[in-house]
Write an enzyme that holds these catalytic residues in place. Structure first.
Site, PDB file in Angstrom:
ATOM      1  N   THR A 135       0.820  -1.213   0.000  1.00 22.43           N
ATOM      2  CA  THR A 135       0.000   0.000   0.000  1.00 22.43           C
ATOM      3  C   THR A 135       0.856   1.267   0.000  1.00 22.43           C
ATOM      4  O   THR A 135       1.995   1.252   0.464  1.00 22.43           O
ATOM      5  CB  THR A 135      -0.898   0.004   1.262  1.00 22.43           C
ATOM      6  N   ASP A 136       0.263   2.363  -0.465  1.00 26.24           N
ATOM      7  CA  ASP A 136       0.979   3.655  -0.413  1.00 26.24           C
ATOM      8  C   ASP A 136       1.096   4.174   1.030  1.00 26.24           C
ATOM      9  O   ASP A 136       1.899   5.063   1.309  1.00 26.24           O
ATOM     10  CB  ASP A 136       0.287   4.700  -1.305  1.00 26.24           C
ATOM     11  N   GLU A 137       0.301   3.588   1.952  1.00 28.22           N
ATOM     12  CA  GLU A 137       0.300   4.100   3.332  1.00 28.22           C
ATOM     13  C   GLU A 137       1.647   3.899   4.031  1.00 28.22           C
ATOM     14  O   GLU A 137       1.903   4.532   5.052  1.00 28.22           O
ATOM     15  CB  GLU A 137      -0.820   3.450   4.147  1.00 28.22           C
ATOM     16  N   TYR A 184      -1.878  -0.656  10.935  1.00 24.10           N
ATOM     17  CA  TYR A 184      -2.038  -1.334   9.632  1.00 24.10           C
ATOM     18  C   TYR A 184      -0.823  -1.073   8.742  1.00 24.10           C
ATOM     19  O   TYR A 184      -0.193  -2.009   8.234  1.00 24.10           O
ATOM     20  CB  TYR A 184      -3.323  -0.850   8.934  1.00 24.10           C
ATOM     21  N   LYS A 188       2.127  -3.533   7.276  1.00 23.01           N
ATOM     22  CA  LYS A 188       2.394  -3.693   5.834  1.00 23.01           C
ATOM     23  C   LYS A 188       3.853  -3.345   5.542  1.00 23.01           C
ATOM     24  O   LYS A 188       4.522  -4.016   4.754  1.00 23.01           O
ATOM     25  CB  LYS A 188       1.459  -2.801   4.999  1.00 23.01           C
TER      26      LYS A 188
HETATM   27  P1  NAD Z   1      -9.781  -7.136   1.935  1.00 25.47           P
HETATM   28  O1  NAD Z   1      -9.778  -6.885   3.402  1.00 25.47           O
HETATM   29  O2  NAD Z   1     -10.992  -6.818   1.139  1.00 25.47           O
HETATM   30  O3  NAD Z   1      -9.471  -8.691   1.667  1.00 25.47           O
HETATM   31  C1  NAD Z   1      -8.478  -9.379   2.366  1.00 25.47           C
HETATM   32  C2  NAD Z   1      -8.618 -10.869   2.047  1.00 25.47           C
HETATM   33  O4  NAD Z   1      -7.577 -11.563   2.728  1.00 25.47           O
HETATM   34  C3  NAD Z   1      -9.947 -11.478   2.520  1.00 25.47           C
HETATM   35  O5  NAD Z   1     -10.475 -12.331   1.533  1.00 25.47           O
HETATM   36  C4  NAD Z   1      -9.552 -12.266   3.775  1.00 25.47           C
HETATM   37  O6  NAD Z   1     -10.382 -13.393   4.011  1.00 25.47           O
HETATM   38  C5  NAD Z   1      -8.135 -12.687   3.414  1.00 25.47           C
HETATM   39  N1  NAD Z   1      -7.321 -12.943   4.602  1.00 25.47           N
HETATM   40  C6  NAD Z   1      -7.174 -12.144   5.690  1.00 25.47           C
HETATM   41  N2  NAD Z   1      -6.365 -12.741   6.591  1.00 25.47           N
HETATM   42  C7  NAD Z   1      -5.972 -13.915   6.046  1.00 25.47           C
HETATM   43  C8  NAD Z   1      -5.104 -14.961   6.481  1.00 25.47           C
HETATM   44  N3  NAD Z   1      -4.517 -14.930   7.678  1.00 25.47           N
HETATM   45  N4  NAD Z   1      -4.916 -16.030   5.662  1.00 25.47           N
HETATM   46  C9  NAD Z   1      -5.524 -16.090   4.448  1.00 25.47           C
HETATM   47  N5  NAD Z   1      -6.363 -15.135   3.992  1.00 25.47           N
HETATM   48  C10 NAD Z   1      -6.580 -14.059   4.785  1.00 25.47           C
HETATM   49  O7  NAD Z   1      -8.494  -6.406   1.382  1.00 25.47           O
HETATM   50  P2  NAD Z   1      -8.283  -5.613  -0.003  1.00 25.47           P
HETATM   51  O8  NAD Z   1      -8.784  -4.248   0.148  1.00 25.47           O
HETATM   52  O9  NAD Z   1      -8.747  -6.455  -1.110  1.00 25.47           O
HETATM   53  O10 NAD Z   1      -6.693  -5.543  -0.015  1.00 25.47           O
HETATM   54  C11 NAD Z   1      -5.935  -6.608  -0.564  1.00 25.47           C
HETATM   55  C12 NAD Z   1      -4.458  -6.272  -0.438  1.00 25.47           C
HETATM   56  O11 NAD Z   1      -4.184  -5.067  -1.146  1.00 25.47           O
HETATM   57  C13 NAD Z   1      -3.988  -6.039   0.988  1.00 25.47           C
HETATM   58  O12 NAD Z   1      -2.713  -6.602   1.122  1.00 25.47           O
HETATM   59  C14 NAD Z   1      -3.945  -4.531   1.119  1.00 25.47           C
HETATM   60  O13 NAD Z   1      -2.971  -4.143   2.054  1.00 25.47           O
HETATM   61  C15 NAD Z   1      -3.573  -4.123  -0.289  1.00 25.47           C
HETATM   62  N6  NAD Z   1      -4.032  -2.794  -0.719  1.00 25.47           N
HETATM   63  C16 NAD Z   1      -5.352  -2.445  -0.608  1.00 25.47           C
HETATM   64  C17 NAD Z   1      -5.785  -1.206  -1.098  1.00 25.47           C
HETATM   65  C18 NAD Z   1      -7.236  -0.779  -1.026  1.00 25.47           C
HETATM   66  O14 NAD Z   1      -7.550   0.368  -1.345  1.00 25.47           O
HETATM   67  N7  NAD Z   1      -8.165  -1.642  -0.658  1.00 25.47           N
HETATM   68  C19 NAD Z   1      -4.858  -0.327  -1.664  1.00 25.47           C
HETATM   69  C20 NAD Z   1      -3.512  -0.708  -1.733  1.00 25.47           C
HETATM   70  C21 NAD Z   1      -3.133  -1.952  -1.274  1.00 25.47           C
HETATM   71  O1  DAU Z   2      -4.161   4.033   0.399  1.00 28.93           O
HETATM   72  C1  DAU Z   2      -4.396   2.663   0.300  1.00 28.93           C
HETATM   73  C2  DAU Z   2      -5.245   2.209   1.466  1.00 28.93           C
HETATM   74  O2  DAU Z   2      -6.554   2.689   1.235  1.00 28.93           O
HETATM   75  C3  DAU Z   2      -5.251   0.699   1.655  1.00 28.93           C
HETATM   76  O3  DAU Z   2      -3.953   0.262   1.968  1.00 28.93           O
HETATM   77  C4  DAU Z   2      -6.216   0.295   2.772  1.00 28.93           C
HETATM   78  O4  DAU Z   2      -6.293  -1.124   2.858  1.00 28.93           O
HETATM   79  C5  DAU Z   2      -7.580   0.849   2.437  1.00 28.93           C
HETATM   80  O5  DAU Z   2      -8.477   0.547   3.504  1.00 28.93           O
HETATM   81  C6  DAU Z   2      -7.522   2.367   2.212  1.00 28.93           C
HETATM   82  O6  DAU Z   2      -7.222   3.046   3.453  1.00 28.93           O
HETATM   83  P1  DAU Z   2      -7.999   4.393   3.904  1.00 28.93           P
HETATM   84  O7  DAU Z   2      -7.910   4.492   5.367  1.00 28.93           O
HETATM   85  O8  DAU Z   2      -7.573   5.550   3.090  1.00 28.93           O
HETATM   86  O9  DAU Z   2      -9.515   3.992   3.416  1.00 28.93           O
HETATM   87  P2  DAU Z   2     -10.937   4.214   4.104  1.00 28.93           P
HETATM   88  O10 DAU Z   2     -11.952   3.840   3.068  1.00 28.93           O
HETATM   89  O11 DAU Z   2     -11.031   3.564   5.436  1.00 28.93           O
HETATM   90  O12 DAU Z   2     -10.991   5.779   4.317  1.00 28.93           O
HETATM   91  C7  DAU Z   2     -10.859   6.700   3.244  1.00 28.93           C
HETATM   92  C8  DAU Z   2     -10.877   8.101   3.839  1.00 28.93           C
HETATM   93  O13 DAU Z   2     -12.195   8.373   4.350  1.00 28.93           O
HETATM   94  C9  DAU Z   2      -9.943   8.291   5.007  1.00 28.93           C
HETATM   95  O14 DAU Z   2      -9.418   9.612   4.973  1.00 28.93           O
HETATM   96  C10 DAU Z   2     -10.832   8.121   6.238  1.00 28.93           C
HETATM   97  C11 DAU Z   2     -12.178   8.662   5.761  1.00 28.93           C
HETATM   98  N1  DAU Z   2     -13.368   8.025   6.352  1.00 28.93           N
HETATM   99  C12 DAU Z   2     -13.455   6.662   6.313  1.00 28.93           C
HETATM  100  C13 DAU Z   2     -14.551   6.015   6.854  1.00 28.93           C
HETATM  101  C14 DAU Z   2     -14.646   4.507   6.809  1.00 28.93           C
HETATM  102  C15 DAU Z   2     -14.374   8.789   6.909  1.00 28.93           C
HETATM  103  O15 DAU Z   2     -14.294  10.030   6.917  1.00 28.93           O
HETATM  104  N2  DAU Z   2     -15.462   8.159   7.448  1.00 28.93           N
HETATM  105  C16 DAU Z   2     -15.587   6.790   7.452  1.00 28.93           C
HETATM  106  O16 DAU Z   2     -16.603   6.259   7.960  1.00 28.93           O
END
Ligand code: NAD
Ligand code: DAU
Length: 378
Positions: A135-137, A184, A188
């Site tokens: 992730t970019d975080e 988180y 990562k």
């Molecule tokens: P998500 O939470 O929707 O899905 C995670 C999946 O991993 C689920 O299917 C869960 O069952 C599985 N999982 C969790 N723990 C596990 C374990 N111990 N063993 C096997 N499976 C397990 O997550 P996402 O949003 O799809 O993110 C996927 C990946 O991409 C993550 O590594 C996250 O850090 C990264 N990522 C997400 C975003 C985003 O915006 N969602 C952005 C950048 C990177």
């Molecule tokens: O940048 C990549 C990341 O983006 C991934 O690595 C993470 O897995 C993914 O969850 C996401 O993280 P964020 O924390 O940015 O996403 P989230 O959807 O939780 O929140 C987006 C923005 O909105 C953040 O600034 C927090 C705000 N927010 C979020 C929720 C859930 C609110 O203001 N209210 C809310 O209820």
């Protein structure tokens, strides 16, 4: 060429799009979806491909080293695309241990299983790949203002030559030092370091990508976009953290899956690539777009649900701005986001409104208890 690839976390949000793309695009590959099915994993996300001959689902925890190792041997696995993780920042603030367990120890277990299996083969690392999705975080947070005093957003030019709107003059590039703030992102970051260590120490052919916020179908509705779409539909309050001033860089999930496909096949070993949308939005502006879109698609008066906006206590350690510079990926491998944000948001809102059954399914039971707990102290 035949390949056998484990995709971890394939039942989650991004994972199901990656599994679908690989299963459909590469019938000659065997795709094994390894997922523990936590609250975030849902096999209903993969109904359309579950009977394809080149697809297998295995319910397994990545921390279960013995069984991961056995699976690799049985299936002669030569590639791993590792997405499984605990992914929600708010949950990590409440329960950091689970994040360290899955994201750090789970990733290490997967790396070690791959190392032992691949090193035992006569050809060793040849033709193998461990691709870690991050992730970019991990880079921390960027400032909002421009040093020249222009009030953001302003138009800026990426090194790719394209113009886009930005809220600051700095971007996350691959050479930045890691400065994670949440449990988180700290977990990562630790897993990214382990992946690089396995390359540097043992010679494992690894690649790491760091992506910005994804949006699109099948995202668990604890994340901003699906949560708010569902709340607007049901006229429930929209909990905006702080002043809604935080900025995120949004990318349509299928564009991320396309990048993963390209980098898995053509990315250079031991490299890091940033993936992002060049698409920065202040939360409050994005929320207004969501309200207008949901209202319009439901036949309501556009904007009539603005009063659902409810400012609540800010997220602890809330990162102010994320903005990815994905020029390296664009220049070296020719990847670009394909979808304009307006088009992507319209598609996304439509999908959630058309798939109320999916939403009802994932928002029953434990979900309700989580939300009562999450908002009881906001
Ligand atoms: P998500 O939470 O929707 O899905 C995670 C999946 O991993 C689920 O299917 C869960 O069952 C599985 N999982 C969790 N723990 C596990 C374990 N111990 N063993 C096997 N499976 C397990 O997550 P996402 O949003 O799809 O993110 C996927 C990946 O991409 C993550 O590594 C996250 O850090 C990264 N990522 C997400 C975003 C985003 O915006 N969602 C952005 C950048 C990177
Ligand atoms: O940048 C990549 C990341 O983006 C991934 O690595 C993470 O897995 C993914 O969850 C996401 O993280 P964020 O924390 O940015 O996403 P989230 O959807 O939780 O929140 C987006 C923005 O909105 C953040 O600034 C927090 C705000 N927010 C979020 C929720 C859930 C609110 O203001 N209210 C809310 O209820």
């Amino acid at each position: 060429m035949r390949r056998t690839i484990i995709i971890t976390g394939g039942a989650g949000f991004i994972g199901n799009h990656v599994v679908r793309l690989f299963v459909n695009k590469y019938p000659e590959y065997k795709i094994i979806n390894l997922d523990k099915l936590t609250y975030a994993g849902n096999l209903a996300n993969l109904k359309d491909i579950e009977n394809k001959p080149n697809y297998r689902f295995v319910k397994m925890d990545i921390c279960d080293f013995d069984n991961v190792y056995k699976l690799m041997q049985e299936e002669h696995v030569d590639g791993i695309i590792h997405l499984a993780a605990e992914s929600h920042v708010d949950r990590s603030i409440k329960d950091p241990f689970t994040f360290a367990q899955t994201n750090v120890m789970g990733s290490l277990s997967l790396l070690q299983a791959a190392k032992l299996y691949w090193e035992s083969l006569p050809e060793k690392w040849e033709g193998k790949r461990f691709y870690h999705i991050s992730t970019d975080e991990v880079y921390g947070a960027l400032e909002l203002t421009d040093p020249e005093g222009i009030i953001p957003p302003f138009t800026t030019k990426a090194s790719s030559g394209k113009h886009h709107l930005a809220y600051g003059s700095k971007f996350f590039t691959e050479d930045l030092k890691y400065q994670p703030h949440s449990p988180y992102s700290a977990a990562k970051a630790a897993s990214d370091h382990f992946v690089r260590a396995f390359h540097d120490t043992y010679g494992m052919p690894t690649v790491v990508t760091n992506c910005s916020n994804n949006y699109g179908p099948y995202q668990f509705p604890e994340k901003l976009i699906p949560l708010f779409i569902n709340n607007i539909r049901h006229r429930k309050p929209l909990p905006v953290y702080g002043k809604g001033e935080n900025v995120r860089d949004w990318l349509y999930v299928e564009d991320h899956a396309r990048a993963i496909d390209l980098i898995f096949h053509e990315g250079k070993v031991a490299e890091t690539y940033n993936i992002g949308g060049f698409n920065e939005w202040k939360n409050i502006d994005l929320i207004k777009v969501l309200i207008n879109t949901v209202d319009r698609l439901l036949g309501r008066k556009e904007g009539e649900d603005m009063d659902l906006i409810t400012y609540v206590t800010d997220r602890a350690g809330h990162d102010l701005r994320y903005a990815i510079d994905s020029t390296k990926l664009q220049k070296e491998l020719g990847w670009e986001p394909s979808l304009q944000f307006e088009e992507g948001i319209e598609k996304t809102v439509r999908w959630y409104l058309d798939n109320q059954d999916w939403m009802d399914n994932v928002t029953s039971g434990d979900y309700l208890r989580y939300y009562e707990d999450m908002y009881s102290n906001r």
